[in-house]
Scaffold this motif. Structure first.
Motif, PDB file in Angstrom:
ATOM      1  N   TRP A  83      17.903  34.203  13.937  1.00 28.65           N
ATOM      2  CA  TRP A  83      19.986  34.480  14.060  1.00 28.65           C
ATOM      3  C   TRP A  83      20.086  34.722  15.403  1.00 28.65           C
ATOM      4  O   TRP A  83      21.997  35.043  16.068  1.00 28.65           O
ATOM      5  CB  TRP A  83      20.728  35.348  12.563  1.00 28.65           C
ATOM      6  N   GLU A 109      24.732  24.590  20.517  1.00 29.72           N
ATOM      7  CA  GLU A 109      25.167  25.153  20.115  1.00 29.72           C
ATOM      8  C   GLU A 109      24.876  25.460  19.181  1.00 29.72           C
ATOM      9  O   GLU A 109      24.978  24.521  18.695  1.00 29.72           O
ATOM     10  CB  GLU A 109      26.514  26.361  20.708  1.00 29.72           C
ATOM     11  N   ARG A 110      23.832  26.476  18.457  1.00 36.23           N
ATOM     12  CA  ARG A 110      23.642  26.378  16.892  1.00 36.23           C
ATOM     13  C   ARG A 110      25.147  26.333  16.012  1.00 36.23           C
ATOM     14  O   ARG A 110      25.386  25.624  15.365  1.00 36.23           O
ATOM     15  CB  ARG A 110      22.742  27.286  16.754  1.00 36.23           C
ATOM     16  N   HIS A 111      26.067  27.494  16.355  1.00 38.67           N
ATOM     17  CA  HIS A 111      27.319  27.504  15.881  1.00 38.67           C
ATOM     18  C   HIS A 111      28.136  28.268  16.906  1.00 38.67           C
ATOM     19  O   HIS A 111      28.155  29.493  17.666  1.00 38.67           O
ATOM     20  CB  HIS A 111      26.867  28.626  15.347  1.00 38.67           C
ATOM     21  N   GLN A 113      31.628  29.210  19.059  1.00 34.10           N
ATOM     22  CA  GLN A 113      32.152  30.377  18.920  1.00 34.10           C
ATOM     23  C   GLN A 113      33.259  29.572  19.514  1.00 34.10           C
ATOM     24  O   GLN A 113      34.624  29.776  18.722  1.00 34.10           O
ATOM     25  CB  GLN A 113      32.230  31.141  20.298  1.00 34.10           C
ATOM     26  N   SER A 119      28.505  21.711  17.591  1.00 26.31           N
ATOM     27  CA  SER A 119      27.180  22.665  17.087  1.00 26.31           C
ATOM     28  C   SER A 119      26.377  21.095  17.726  1.00 26.31           C
ATOM     29  O   SER A 119      26.750  19.918  17.033  1.00 26.31           O
ATOM     30  CB  SER A 119      27.168  22.780  16.040  1.00 26.31           C
ATOM     31  N   TYR A 121      24.036  20.397  15.700  1.00 24.12           N
ATOM     32  CA  TYR A 121      23.490  19.884  14.503  1.00 24.12           C
ATOM     33  C   TYR A 121      25.269  18.119  14.119  1.00 24.12           C
ATOM     34  O   TYR A 121      24.601  16.892  13.690  1.00 24.12           O
ATOM     35  CB  TYR A 121      23.664  20.348  13.499  1.00 24.12           C
TER      36      TYR A 121
END
Length: 135
Positions: A83, A109-111, A113, A119, A121
């Motif tokens: 995380w 970026e994973r998550h 802002q 993302s 994904y």
């Protein structure tokens, strides 16, 4: 767990120039994301990834992504807990005469802002299906 003295199995990593350009070079030179990816690339291409450095992607993600069969590695690849690693690589598996390998599909970026930022994904979903999951 691997037996003492035995190395964990590894996958070779393949990174096409076009995917690298679209996924990594879209970030400005000197940006945190691009520097993180550039630091990892030589190790990925030389040593690949150990099975323990990979996580399966969710078959169906919270944003509607469908990434069944793909795997991810958090960036930086070693060090902090997952995380605390803000970026990720997503890979698809393949096999050729040299054996199994992982091909880079997406980086980002994973998550994020910022709501307008896709993302890693979402980007992997787009590369697989030709559109983002919300389109």
């Amino acid at each position: 767990m691997a037996a003492q003295g035995r190395r964990e199995p590894r996958f070779a990593v393949r990174i096409s120039a076009s995917v690298w350009r679209e996924e990594v070079e879209r970030y400005g030179e000197g940006s945190e994301a691009r520097l993180a990816a550039e630091r990892e690339r030589p190790r990925l291409e030389r040593h690949g990834l150990a099975v323990g450095q990979l996580e399966p992607c969710a078959e169906l993600g919270p944003g509607g992504t469908r990434l069944k069969g793909l795997v991810k590695a958090y960036v930086p690849i070693s060090g902090a807990v997952a995380w605390e690693r803000p970026f990720g690589f997503v890979f698809d598996g393949g096999r050729d005469q040299e054996g199994p390998y992982l091909a880079l599909v997406a980086f980002g970026e994973r998550h994020p802002q910022r709501p307008a930022t896709r993302s890693v994904y979402d980007r992997a979903h787009r590369r697989r299906y030709g559109r983002y999951p919300d389109q």
